[in-house]
Design a protein around this motif. Structure first.
Motif, PDB file in Angstrom:
ATOM      1  N   ASN A 358     -59.688  17.780   0.512  1.00 15.65           N
ATOM      2  CA  ASN A 358     -59.403  16.598   1.325  1.00 15.65           C
ATOM      3  C   ASN A 358     -58.009  16.043   1.053  1.00 15.65           C
ATOM      4  N   ARG A 359     -57.141  16.873   0.499  1.00 12.64           N
ATOM      5  CA  ARG A 359     -55.807  16.424   0.110  1.00 12.64           C
ATOM      6  C   ARG A 359     -54.741  17.082   0.975  1.00 12.64           C
ATOM      7  N   TRP A 360     -53.794  16.277   1.432  1.00 12.33           N
ATOM      8  CA  TRP A 360     -52.689  16.753   2.252  1.00 12.33           C
ATOM      9  C   TRP A 360     -51.397  16.745   1.434  1.00 12.33           C
ATOM     10  N   VAL A 361     -50.652  17.852   1.471  1.00 14.03           N
ATOM     11  CA  VAL A 361     -49.339  17.911   0.835  1.00 14.03           C
ATOM     12  C   VAL A 361     -48.399  18.712   1.730  1.00 14.03           C
ATOM     13  N   GLN A 362     -47.102  18.484   1.547  1.00 14.10           N
ATOM     14  CA  GLN A 362     -46.123  19.277   2.272  1.00 14.10           C
ATOM     15  C   GLN A 362     -45.952  20.628   1.577  1.00 14.10           C
ATOM     16  N   ALA A 363     -45.637  21.642   2.378  1.00 17.10           N
ATOM     17  CA  ALA A 363     -45.478  22.991   1.830  1.00 17.10           C
ATOM     18  C   ALA A 363     -44.546  23.781   2.727  1.00 17.10           C
ATOM     19  N   ARG A 364     -44.122  24.915   2.209  1.00 20.85           N
ATOM     20  CA  ARG A 364     -43.315  25.833   3.017  1.00 20.85           C
ATOM     21  C   ARG A 364     -43.719  27.261   2.699  1.00 20.85           C
ATOM     22  N   ILE A 365     -43.449  28.154   3.645  1.00 19.80           N
ATOM     23  CA  ILE A 365     -43.685  29.579   3.437  1.00 19.80           C
ATOM     24  C   ILE A 365     -42.466  30.124   2.710  1.00 19.80           C
ATOM     25  N   ALA A 366     -42.641  30.466   1.434  1.00 16.35           N
ATOM     26  CA  ALA A 366     -41.522  30.952   0.633  1.00 16.35           C
ATOM     27  C   ALA A 366     -41.132  32.376   1.033  1.00 16.35           C
ATOM     28  N   SER A 367     -42.115  33.194   1.374  1.00 14.72           N
ATOM     29  CA  SER A 367     -41.821  34.565   1.794  1.00 14.72           C
ATOM     30  C   SER A 367     -43.013  35.137   2.542  1.00 14.72           C
ATOM     31  N   ILE A 368     -42.735  36.089   3.414  1.00 13.71           N
ATOM     32  CA  ILE A 368     -43.773  36.856   4.105  1.00 13.71           C
ATOM     33  C   ILE A 368     -43.677  38.279   3.578  1.00 13.71           C
ATOM     34  N   GLU A 369     -44.676  38.668   2.814  1.00 10.28           N
ATOM     35  CA  GLU A 369     -44.620  39.965   2.130  1.00 10.28           C
ATOM     36  C   GLU A 369     -44.924  41.124   3.072  1.00 10.28           C
ATOM     37  N   LEU A 372     -50.466  42.777   8.598  1.00 13.29           N
ATOM     38  CA  LEU A 372     -51.513  43.778   8.739  1.00 13.29           C
ATOM     39  C   LEU A 372     -51.558  44.294  10.174  1.00 13.29           C
ATOM     40  N   ASP A 373     -51.424  45.607  10.338  1.00 12.64           N
ATOM     41  CA  ASP A 373     -51.600  46.242  11.642  1.00 12.64           C
ATOM     42  C   ASP A 373     -53.098  46.439  11.852  1.00 12.64           C
ATOM     43  N   ILE A 374     -53.708  45.705  12.793  1.00 15.63           N
ATOM     44  CA  ILE A 374     -55.155  45.757  12.950  1.00 15.63           C
ATOM     45  C   ILE A 374     -55.629  47.092  13.519  1.00 15.63           C
ATOM     46  N   HIS A 375     -54.708  47.888  14.063  1.00 14.20           N
ATOM     47  CA  HIS A 375     -55.097  49.184  14.617  1.00 14.20           C
ATOM     48  C   HIS A 375     -55.139  50.267  13.538  1.00 14.20           C
ATOM     49  N   THR A 376     -54.123  50.272  12.657  1.00 13.61           N
ATOM     50  CA  THR A 376     -54.060  51.291  11.609  1.00 13.61           C
ATOM     51  C   THR A 376     -54.480  50.752  10.246  1.00 13.61           C
ATOM     52  N   LEU A 377     -54.547  49.413  10.111  1.00 17.09           N
ATOM     53  CA  LEU A 377     -54.850  48.717   8.864  1.00 17.09           C
ATOM     54  C   LEU A 377     -53.765  48.925   7.810  1.00 17.09           C
ATOM     55  N   ASP A 378     -52.580  49.354   8.256  1.00 16.37           N
ATOM     56  CA  ASP A 378     -51.443  49.500   7.350  1.00 16.37           C
ATOM     57  C   ASP A 378     -50.738  48.160   7.179  1.00 16.37           C
ATOM     58  N   LYS A 379     -50.117  47.971   6.015  1.00 17.80           N
ATOM     59  CA  LYS A 379     -49.300  46.777   5.771  1.00 17.80           C
ATOM     60  C   LYS A 379     -47.862  47.079   6.165  1.00 17.80           C
ATOM     61  N   ILE A 380     -47.309  46.239   7.048  1.00 15.72           N
ATOM     62  CA  ILE A 380     -45.990  46.467   7.616  1.00 15.72           C
ATOM     63  C   ILE A 380     -45.045  45.355   7.167  1.00 15.72           C
ATOM     64  N   ASP A 381     -43.796  45.704   6.882  1.00 15.30           N
ATOM     65  CA  ASP A 381     -42.810  44.690   6.544  1.00 15.30           C
ATOM     66  C   ASP A 381     -42.644  43.722   7.713  1.00 15.30           C
ATOM     67  N   ALA A 382     -42.555  42.438   7.428  1.00 12.69           N
ATOM     68  CA  ALA A 382     -42.449  41.432   8.488  1.00 12.69           C
ATOM     69  C   ALA A 382     -41.640  40.246   7.987  1.00 12.69           C
ATOM     70  N   ASN A 388     -52.270  35.080  16.075  1.00 13.19           N
ATOM     71  CA  ASN A 388     -53.381  35.983  15.779  1.00 13.19           C
ATOM     72  C   ASN A 388     -53.029  37.120  14.827  1.00 13.19           C
ATOM     73  N   GLU A 389     -51.848  37.080  14.241  1.00 16.50           N
ATOM     74  CA  GLU A 389     -51.502  38.098  13.257  1.00 16.50           C
ATOM     75  C   GLU A 389     -51.921  37.653  11.852  1.00 16.50           C
ATOM     76  N   ILE A 390     -52.149  38.634  10.990  1.00 15.64           N
ATOM     77  CA  ILE A 390     -52.604  38.390   9.624  1.00 15.64           C
ATOM     78  C   ILE A 390     -51.577  38.976   8.667  1.00 15.64           C
ATOM     79  N   GLY A 391     -51.173  38.206   7.675  1.00 17.59           N
ATOM     80  CA  GLY A 391     -50.163  38.685   6.743  1.00 17.59           C
ATOM     81  C   GLY A 391     -50.383  38.192   5.325  1.00 17.59           C
ATOM     82  N   GLN A 392     -49.614  38.762   4.411  1.00 19.54           N
ATOM     83  CA  GLN A 392     -49.600  38.331   3.017  1.00 19.54           C
ATOM     84  C   GLN A 392     -48.352  37.496   2.791  1.00 19.54           C
ATOM     85  N   VAL A 393     -48.518  36.280   2.267  1.00 17.35           N
ATOM     86  CA  VAL A 393     -47.405  35.348   2.133  1.00 17.35           C
ATOM     87  C   VAL A 393     -47.408  34.724   0.740  1.00 17.35           C
TER      88      VAL A 393
END
Length: 435
Positions: A358-369, A372-382, A388-393
């Protein structure tokens, strides 16, 4: 013809659980999700007489459109699609059910994520008429893959594939077996443990509540599978964690009156005499008494809303956390899986609001690692994530948060991202660990 039964429920739970099961229906648009729920409600006699009269009048002698039982918004009825999540309830002799009918359109994926976050199971529908079963290999629809992946990432305990509209194909046995093999191959590649692959016809009612009368299938009906699935059980042992939702002060007058700190226990249990630590202040106290639904009780466990009264007055407000001393580690930088839901892409360096508990804080995306390609399930540089995309950040917050790995706890490990300019819910964060 291969015997399907063993493969259909290769990973199905063998336990019986009589607690209410919360499940959602997901999948691509027009796969028959609303019709399937309508069939469950109709066959279980969970429809009120006036609702049935309205449907019969609307049908004017034609077969009843069962999807109208969940598509309650005027825009949904006009367009023939589901826009918002609709919740419905029904019960059998074995257990009670709470259903969330999630939209299939890509632009409403955020609604599906909302429904999945609190579900015990996901029924992902697959429209057999949209699949070329003669293709080598069989290609599944993008939303089928996306919704199954999202349910898996959100740690929905049980995922069931319902292969629908088998009444509309010439050779249902061949169509089902081929599609089942493609679904199981995809699930194995994605690391998804499948609770069942079930053939159904939601429109006709085949194998929804009653077993299918066919020589090519001897497995259970969809309802039989749902009755056997376990409900999510929060961890009641180990360390305590409570997000403070509300602070209540008893009586009138000065601030010396005792205050009750209310919140739903994420894991562990609390009782009078327990030592606790508050976050972000770090101060410690002893629990003087605990309350459940307004009454003083001996103990309150995970999954229940507890009222905690401390032995001394401390500065506590909505958004703080209560935990076992030394058990919660705060951090301002952590890695996470990000499911992006906004039409404006997620970009590195941009500031957002995040909500943790229930806590709100400011944040930023430091990096996008990676993405995920949902067709091949490979991790792609981005460098950004589109809708609707899914990534590691990697996320950096302005203030330290007591985050946990989402795999260990869905409350302490989940955050939402909100765009500060539009106030739109832009993404869902699932914590992996400190970065």
């Amino acid at each position: 013809m291969t015997a399907p039964h063993a493969a259909v429920l290769a990973a199905a739970p063998a336990v019986k659980d009589h607690r209410a099961l919360r499940f959602l229906t997901a999948g691509s648009v027009d796969d028959g999700k609303s019709t399937l729920i309508g069939r469950l409600l109709f066959d279980s006699r969970a429809i009120l007489a006036d609702q049935l009269d309205t449907l019969e009048k609307r049908a004017a002698g034609a077969p009843i459109d069962l999807s109208l039982l969940t598509d309650g918004l005027e825009a949904e009825r006009e367009q023939g699609i589901t826009i918002d999540v609709a919740y419905r309830y029904f019960a059998t002799k074995q257990r009670k059910f709470i259903i969330a009918d999630a939209p299939g359109h890509e632009q409403y994926t955020r609604n599906m994520v909302t429904a999945a976050a609190g579900s015990d199971a996901a029924v992902v529908l697959v429209d057999i008429t949209k699949i070329d079963v003669t293709a080598k290999p069989v290609v599944l629809l993008p939303q089928t893959r996306r919704h199954a992946l999202l349910a898996h990432l959100l740690r929905v305990p049980s995922i069931v594939f319902a292969v629908n509209k088998l009444d509309a194909v010439e050779d249902p046995a061949l169509a089902f077996n081929t599609t089942r093999d493609a679904l199981l191959a995809f699930a194995k590649h994605a690391g998804i443990e499948v609770a069942g692959v079930i053939p159904v016809s939601a429109l006709r009612g085949d194998n929804v509540t009653q077993p299918l009368d066919a020589d090519w299938y001897d497995g259970p009906s969809l309802l039989q599978v749902l009755e056997s699935l376990p409900a999510l059980q929060e961890r009641k042992d180990g360390d305590l964690l409570i997000p403070v939702q509300y602070v209540a002060r008893e009586g009138e007058g000065t601030g010396n009156q005792p205050r009750t700190l209310w919140g739903r226990i994420a894991h562990g249990q609390v009782k009078a005499g327990d030592k606790v630590q508050l976050f972000p202040s770090g101060q410690e106290a002893v629990v003087a008494e605990v309350r459940l639904a307004g009454s003083v009780v001996d103990v309150v466990t995970a999954g229940q809303s507890a009222g905690v009264v401390l032995d001394r007055q401390l500065d506590v407000s909505r958004g703080d956390w209560i935990g076992t001393p030394g058990s919660v580690k705060e951090t301002q930088r952590f890695s996470a899986t990000l499911a992006w839901l906004d039409t404006e892409p997620a970009v590195v360096g941009r500031k957002y609001w995040v909500r943790h508990g229930n806590r709100w804080v400011q944040a930023r995306i430091a990096s996008i690692e990676s993405r995920l390609d949902i067709h091949t399930l490979d991790k792609i540089d981005a460098h950004e994530l589109a809708v609707n995309e899914i990534g590691q950040v990697v996320i950096e917050t302005q203030q330290a948060l007591p985050v946990e790995a989402y795999g260990q706890n869905r409350v302490g490990g989940a955050l939402i991202i909100v765009d500060p300019a539009s106030n739109r819910t832009s993404g869902a964060l699932l914590v992996k660990g400190a970065a």
